[in-house]
Write a protein that holds these residues in place. Structure first.
Motif, PDB file in Angstrom:
ATOM      1  N   MET A   1       0.843  -1.167   0.000  1.00 23.24           N
ATOM      2  CA  MET A   1       0.000   0.000   0.000  1.00 23.24           C
ATOM      3  C   MET A   1       0.895   1.239   0.000  1.00 23.24           C
ATOM      4  O   MET A   1       1.784   1.387   0.815  1.00 23.24           O
ATOM      5  CB  MET A   1      -0.896  -0.017   1.233  1.00 23.24           C
ATOM      6  N   SER A   2       0.641   2.100  -0.910  1.00 23.07           N
ATOM      7  CA  SER A   2       1.475   3.279  -1.082  1.00 23.07           C
ATOM      8  C   SER A   2       0.712   4.539  -0.681  1.00 23.07           C
ATOM      9  O   SER A   2      -0.486   4.661  -0.940  1.00 23.07           O
ATOM     10  CB  SER A   2       1.905   3.378  -2.544  1.00 23.07           C
ATOM     11  N   LEU A   3       1.419   5.463  -0.062  1.00 25.90           N
ATOM     12  CA  LEU A   3       0.786   6.723   0.316  1.00 25.90           C
ATOM     13  C   LEU A   3       0.581   7.646  -0.882  1.00 25.90           C
ATOM     14  O   LEU A   3      -0.200   8.587  -0.805  1.00 25.90           O
ATOM     15  CB  LEU A   3       1.629   7.443   1.360  1.00 25.90           C
ATOM     16  N   THR A   4       1.278   7.383  -1.982  1.00 18.99           N
ATOM     17  CA  THR A   4       1.138   8.261  -3.143  1.00 18.99           C
ATOM     18  C   THR A   4      -0.261   8.188  -3.740  1.00 18.99           C
ATOM     19  O   THR A   4      -0.667   9.095  -4.457  1.00 18.99           O
ATOM     20  CB  THR A   4       2.178   7.914  -4.220  1.00 18.99           C
ATOM     21  N   ARG A   5      -0.983   7.115  -3.453  1.00 16.42           N
ATOM     22  CA  ARG A   5      -2.346   7.016  -3.951  1.00 16.42           C
ATOM     23  C   ARG A   5      -3.257   8.028  -3.249  1.00 16.42           C
ATOM     24  O   ARG A   5      -4.190   8.547  -3.824  1.00 16.42           O
ATOM     25  CB  ARG A   5      -2.883   5.611  -3.719  1.00 16.42           C
ATOM     26  N   TYR A   6      -2.958   8.325  -1.985  1.00 14.92           N
ATOM     27  CA  TYR A   6      -3.796   9.223  -1.192  1.00 14.92           C
ATOM     28  C   TYR A   6      -3.235  10.639  -1.092  1.00 14.92           C
ATOM     29  O   TYR A   6      -3.978  11.570  -0.840  1.00 14.92           O
ATOM     30  CB  TYR A   6      -3.963   8.672   0.229  1.00 14.92           C
ATOM     31  N   MET A   7      -1.942  10.778  -1.255  1.00 17.05           N
ATOM     32  CA  MET A   7      -1.308  12.057  -1.016  1.00 17.05           C
ATOM     33  C   MET A   7      -0.752  12.632  -2.314  1.00 17.05           C
ATOM     34  O   MET A   7       0.151  12.058  -2.913  1.00 17.05           O
ATOM     35  CB  MET A   7      -0.171  11.912   0.002  1.00 17.05           C
ATOM     36  N   GLY A   8      -1.294  13.776  -2.713  1.00 21.80           N
ATOM     37  CA  GLY A   8      -0.780  14.475  -3.865  1.00 21.80           C
ATOM     38  C   GLY A   8       0.324  15.425  -3.441  1.00 21.80           C
ATOM     39  O   GLY A   8       0.660  15.561  -2.262  1.00 21.80           O
ATOM     40  N   PRO A   9       0.919  16.124  -4.401  1.00 16.70           N
ATOM     41  CA  PRO A   9       2.006  17.041  -4.055  1.00 16.70           C
ATOM     42  C   PRO A   9       1.549  18.205  -3.180  1.00 16.70           C
ATOM     43  O   PRO A   9       2.293  18.676  -2.328  1.00 16.70           O
ATOM     44  CB  PRO A   9       2.520  17.529  -5.401  1.00 16.70           C
ATOM     45  N   GLY A  10       0.313  18.657  -3.354  1.00 16.40           N
ATOM     46  CA  GLY A  10      -0.182  19.759  -2.526  1.00 16.40           C
ATOM     47  C   GLY A  10      -0.312  19.362  -1.073  1.00 16.40           C
ATOM     48  O   GLY A  10       0.100  20.091  -0.167  1.00 16.40           O
ATOM     49  N   LEU A  11      -0.877  18.195  -0.823  1.00 15.23           N
ATOM     50  CA  LEU A  11      -1.027  17.711   0.552  1.00 15.23           C
ATOM     51  C   LEU A  11       0.328  17.420   1.181  1.00 15.23           C
ATOM     52  O   LEU A  11       0.554  17.717   2.357  1.00 15.23           O
ATOM     53  CB  LEU A  11      -1.904  16.463   0.580  1.00 15.23           C
ATOM     54  N   ALA A  12       1.244  16.876   0.412  1.00 16.62           N
ATOM     55  CA  ALA A  12       2.581  16.604   0.932  1.00 16.62           C
ATOM     56  C   ALA A  12       3.280  17.903   1.340  1.00 16.62           C
ATOM     57  O   ALA A  12       3.940  17.976   2.382  1.00 16.62           O
ATOM     58  CB  ALA A  12       3.416  15.865  -0.107  1.00 16.62           C
ATOM     59  N   PHE A  13       3.103  18.954   0.537  1.00 18.49           N
ATOM     60  CA  PHE A  13       3.713  20.242   0.860  1.00 18.49           C
ATOM     61  C   PHE A  13       3.100  20.838   2.121  1.00 18.49           C
ATOM     62  O   PHE A  13       3.813  21.351   2.990  1.00 18.49           O
ATOM     63  CB  PHE A  13       3.555  21.208  -0.326  1.00 18.49           C
ATOM     64  N   VAL A  14       1.786  20.747   2.249  1.00 15.10           N
ATOM     65  CA  VAL A  14       1.111  21.271   3.438  1.00 15.10           C
ATOM     66  C   VAL A  14       1.557  20.495   4.682  1.00 15.10           C
ATOM     67  O   VAL A  14       1.804  21.086   5.745  1.00 15.10           O
ATOM     68  CB  VAL A  14      -0.421  21.220   3.260  1.00 15.10           C
ATOM     69  N   LEU A  15       1.696  19.190   4.588  1.00 16.35           N
ATOM     70  CA  LEU A  15       2.170  18.399   5.724  1.00 16.35           C
ATOM     71  C   LEU A  15       3.608  18.750   6.087  1.00 16.35           C
ATOM     72  O   LEU A  15       3.956  18.827   7.267  1.00 16.35           O
ATOM     73  CB  LEU A  15       2.056  16.911   5.418  1.00 16.35           C
ATOM     74  N   LEU A  16       4.449  18.981   5.085  1.00 22.52           N
ATOM     75  CA  LEU A  16       5.832  19.370   5.345  1.00 22.52           C
ATOM     76  C   LEU A  16       5.896  20.706   6.072  1.00 22.52           C
ATOM     77  O   LEU A  16       6.626  20.855   7.060  1.00 22.52           O
ATOM     78  CB  LEU A  16       6.602  19.444   4.026  1.00 22.52           C
ATOM     79  N   ILE A  17       5.119  21.668   5.617  1.00 21.42           N
ATOM     80  CA  ILE A  17       5.078  22.970   6.272  1.00 21.42           C
ATOM     81  C   ILE A  17       4.495  22.834   7.678  1.00 21.42           C
ATOM     82  O   ILE A  17       4.973  23.461   8.628  1.00 21.42           O
ATOM     83  CB  ILE A  17       4.264  23.970   5.427  1.00 21.42           C
ATOM     84  N   GLY A  18       3.472  22.009   7.838  1.00 23.20           N
ATOM     85  CA  GLY A  18       2.867  21.803   9.155  1.00 23.20           C
ATOM     86  C   GLY A  18       3.848  21.207  10.154  1.00 23.20           C
ATOM     87  O   GLY A  18       3.918  21.642  11.309  1.00 23.20           O
ATOM     88  N   VAL A  19       4.621  20.226   9.728  1.00 21.88           N
ATOM     89  CA  VAL A  19       5.618  19.626  10.619  1.00 21.88           C
ATOM     90  C   VAL A  19       6.693  20.650  10.973  1.00 21.88           C
ATOM     91  O   VAL A  19       7.121  20.742  12.130  1.00 21.88           O
ATOM     92  CB  VAL A  19       6.230  18.364   9.967  1.00 21.88           C
ATOM     93  N   ALA A  20       7.116  21.441  10.005  1.00 21.28           N
ATOM     94  CA  ALA A  20       8.106  22.480  10.280  1.00 21.28           C
ATOM     95  C   ALA A  20       7.558  23.514  11.267  1.00 21.28           C
ATOM     96  O   ALA A  20       8.279  23.973  12.162  1.00 21.28           O
ATOM     97  CB  ALA A  20       8.522  23.165   8.980  1.00 21.28           C
ATOM     98  N   MET A  21       6.277  23.862  11.138  1.00 19.14           N
ATOM     99  CA  MET A  21       5.676  24.818  12.071  1.00 19.14           C
ATOM    100  C   MET A  21       5.643  24.256  13.485  1.00 19.14           C
ATOM    101  O   MET A  21       5.906  24.984  14.448  1.00 19.14           O
ATOM    102  CB  MET A  21       4.263  25.175  11.620  1.00 19.14           C
ATOM    103  N   VAL A  22       5.320  22.989  13.623  1.00 19.15           N
ATOM    104  CA  VAL A  22       5.284  22.378  14.952  1.00 19.15           C
ATOM    105  C   VAL A  22       6.674  22.363  15.574  1.00 19.15           C
ATOM    106  O   VAL A  22       6.851  22.700  16.753  1.00 19.15           O
ATOM    107  CB  VAL A  22       4.692  20.948  14.871  1.00 19.15           C
TER     108      VAL A  22
END
Length: 93
Positions: A1-22
């Protein structure tokens, strides 16, 4: 099972920024709790502005665009107040 099926580049970028903010918020809380609170205000304002931009891009009705403008204004006020509050706390402490 791959996360790329559920996560597009926009969501990946938002998650990256969210982790950096935390991480940045936790670092600032370690330095001074007031700076951490100021960072939370700025990050919340950034989230409001991002949400308003997304809402404005995905809608065509005038009512939704009016709401997007109000949400963007709230976000910009939060960013400004958080920056001011952080600068004042930095000067005081």
């Amino acid at each position: 099972m791959s996360l790329t099926r559920y996560m597009g580049p926009g969501l990946a970028f938002v998650l990256l920024i969210g982790v950096a903010m935390v991480v940045v918020t936790l670092q600032l809380f370690a330095v001074d709790p007031m700076l951490g609170l100021a960072a939370i205000m700025v990050f919340a304002g950034s989230a409001f502005v991002y949400g308003a931009i997304e809402l404005a891009d995905r809608t065509v009705s005038h009512e939704a665009l009016s709401v997007a403008l109000r949400v963007r204004a709230i976000g910009l006020v939060l960013i400004g107040l958080g920056t001011l509050f952080g600068a004042l706390m930095y000067l005081v402490f």
